[in-house]
Design an enzyme around this catalytic site. Structure first.
Site, PDB file in Angstrom:
ATOM      1  N   SER A   3      50.234  11.262  40.500  1.00 29.32           N
ATOM      2  CA  SER A   3      49.051  10.468  40.133  1.00 29.32           C
ATOM      3  C   SER A   3      48.160  10.249  41.341  1.00 29.32           C
ATOM      4  CB  SER A   3      49.476   9.115  39.551  1.00 29.32           C
ATOM      5  OG  SER A   3      50.292   9.329  38.424  1.00 29.32           O
ATOM      6  N   ASP A  27      46.749  13.244  33.298  1.00 29.88           N
ATOM      7  CA  ASP A  27      48.003  12.774  33.905  1.00 29.88           C
ATOM      8  C   ASP A  27      49.031  12.478  32.811  1.00 29.88           C
ATOM      9  OD1 ASP A  27      49.622  12.157  36.074  1.00 29.88           O
ATOM     10  OD2 ASP A  27      48.936  10.082  36.228  1.00 29.88           O
ATOM     11  N   GLU A  28      50.297  12.386  33.222  1.00 31.37           N
ATOM     12  CA  GLU A  28      51.425  12.148  32.308  1.00 31.37           C
ATOM     13  C   GLU A  28      51.419  13.208  31.200  1.00 31.37           C
ATOM     14  OE1 GLU A  28      53.583  10.037  33.312  1.00 31.37           O
ATOM     15  OE2 GLU A  28      52.478   8.577  34.500  1.00 31.37           O
TER      16      GLU A  28
END
Ligand SMILES: Nc1ncnc2c1ncn2[C@@H]1O[C@H](COP(=O)(O)OP(=O)(O)O)[C@@H](O)[C@H]1O
Ligand SMILES: Cc1cn([C@H]2C[C@H](O)[C@@H](COP(=O)(O)O)O2)c(=O)[nH]c1=O
Length: 216
Positions: free
Chosen positions: A16, A86-87
């Protein structure tokens, strides 16, 4: 040529942070990105790093169509120069296909970030699809370490401090959680297979050696 890049690593290896740096460097040069995330620990609609930085993001729930969203933004007169996601392990395979289409049909770079495998060492469906489709897979350079000092390659889940290998694939959480909570710990493969976390290693080191039993 635009690219789909998958930045992959264990939990807590700086994914991140890198996403925020890529965003910062591009926006500092006047480019405009679309930032997506899913189930960030900091809450919905936020991309956060453990270094304390965060930014607003679009929450990519299962029903979000990445391609449709970007096209909608462009056709509404908005500008999109790149996409950060992200993720990405939590995305559906269909959503990863949509990200690839953003690259190929809209000619935008897509930077996706995520963990490859779950606490049972199985690929997340979203990560699997990213590995199948990405132009490039980048393993993060700042390595997270196992308690033994080796490079951490796997994610362990703990419940009440004990490593578990059964349960739901998705449970949002963090490393270094207090007792009584679901937590995570990064381990090397050897210690993941032996189910040896920092706590069990410490306990084993403290317990007296078992004496050999004499044969009658
Ligand atoms: N107090 C700190 N001082 C310096 N670096 C830190 C600190 N806390 C976390 N970090 C760095 O942040 C990294 C985690 O960053 P983050 O982007 O949240 O990881 P990820 O998204 O991969 O889970 C750690 O590996 C470590 O390098
Ligand atoms: C291993 C594993 C992780 N998760 C969750 C835990 C966190 O919320 C994220 C990973 O976040 P990070 O920014 O990479 O630290 O994934 C999960 O749901 N299931 C798992 O098996």
């Amino acid at each position: 040529m635009s690219e789909l890049v998958y930045f992959c690593g264990t939990m807590d290896c700086g994914k991140s942070t890198l996403a925020l740096q890529i965003e910062h460097n591009r926006s500092a040069r006047g480019l405009e990105g679309l930032i997506f995330t899913r189930d960030d620990r900091a809450g919905a609609g936020v991309l956060s790093s453990r270094l304390g930085l965060s930014t607003k993001a679009v929450e990519a729930t299962d029903d979000l169509d990445f391609y449709g969203y970007v096209v909608g933004r462009l056709s509404g007169g908005g500008r999109v120069d790149y996409v950060i996601a992200d993720e990405a392990q939590f995305f559906t395979p269909e959503q990863v296909d949509q990200l690839a289409r953003v690259v190929d049909d809209l000619e935008l770079d897509v930077y996706a970030f995520g963990i490859a495998t779950d606490f049972r060492t199985r690929l997340f469906p979203g990560s699997q699809r990213l590995m199948e489709l990405a132009d490039r897979i980048e393993v993060l350079q700042v390595e997270a370490l196992c308690w033994c000092g080796a490079r951490a390659t796997h994610n362990a889940r703990t419940v009440d401090g004990r490593m578990v290998v059964e349960g739901a694939q998705v449970v949002v959480g963090d490393v270094n959680q207090a007792c009584g909570e679901v937590g995570y710990e990064v381990l090397c493969r050897r210690h993941h297979i032996r189910r040896m976390t920092a706590a069990t290693a410490r306990a084993a080191a403290l317990s007296p050696d078992v004496l050999p039993v004499e044969q009658a």
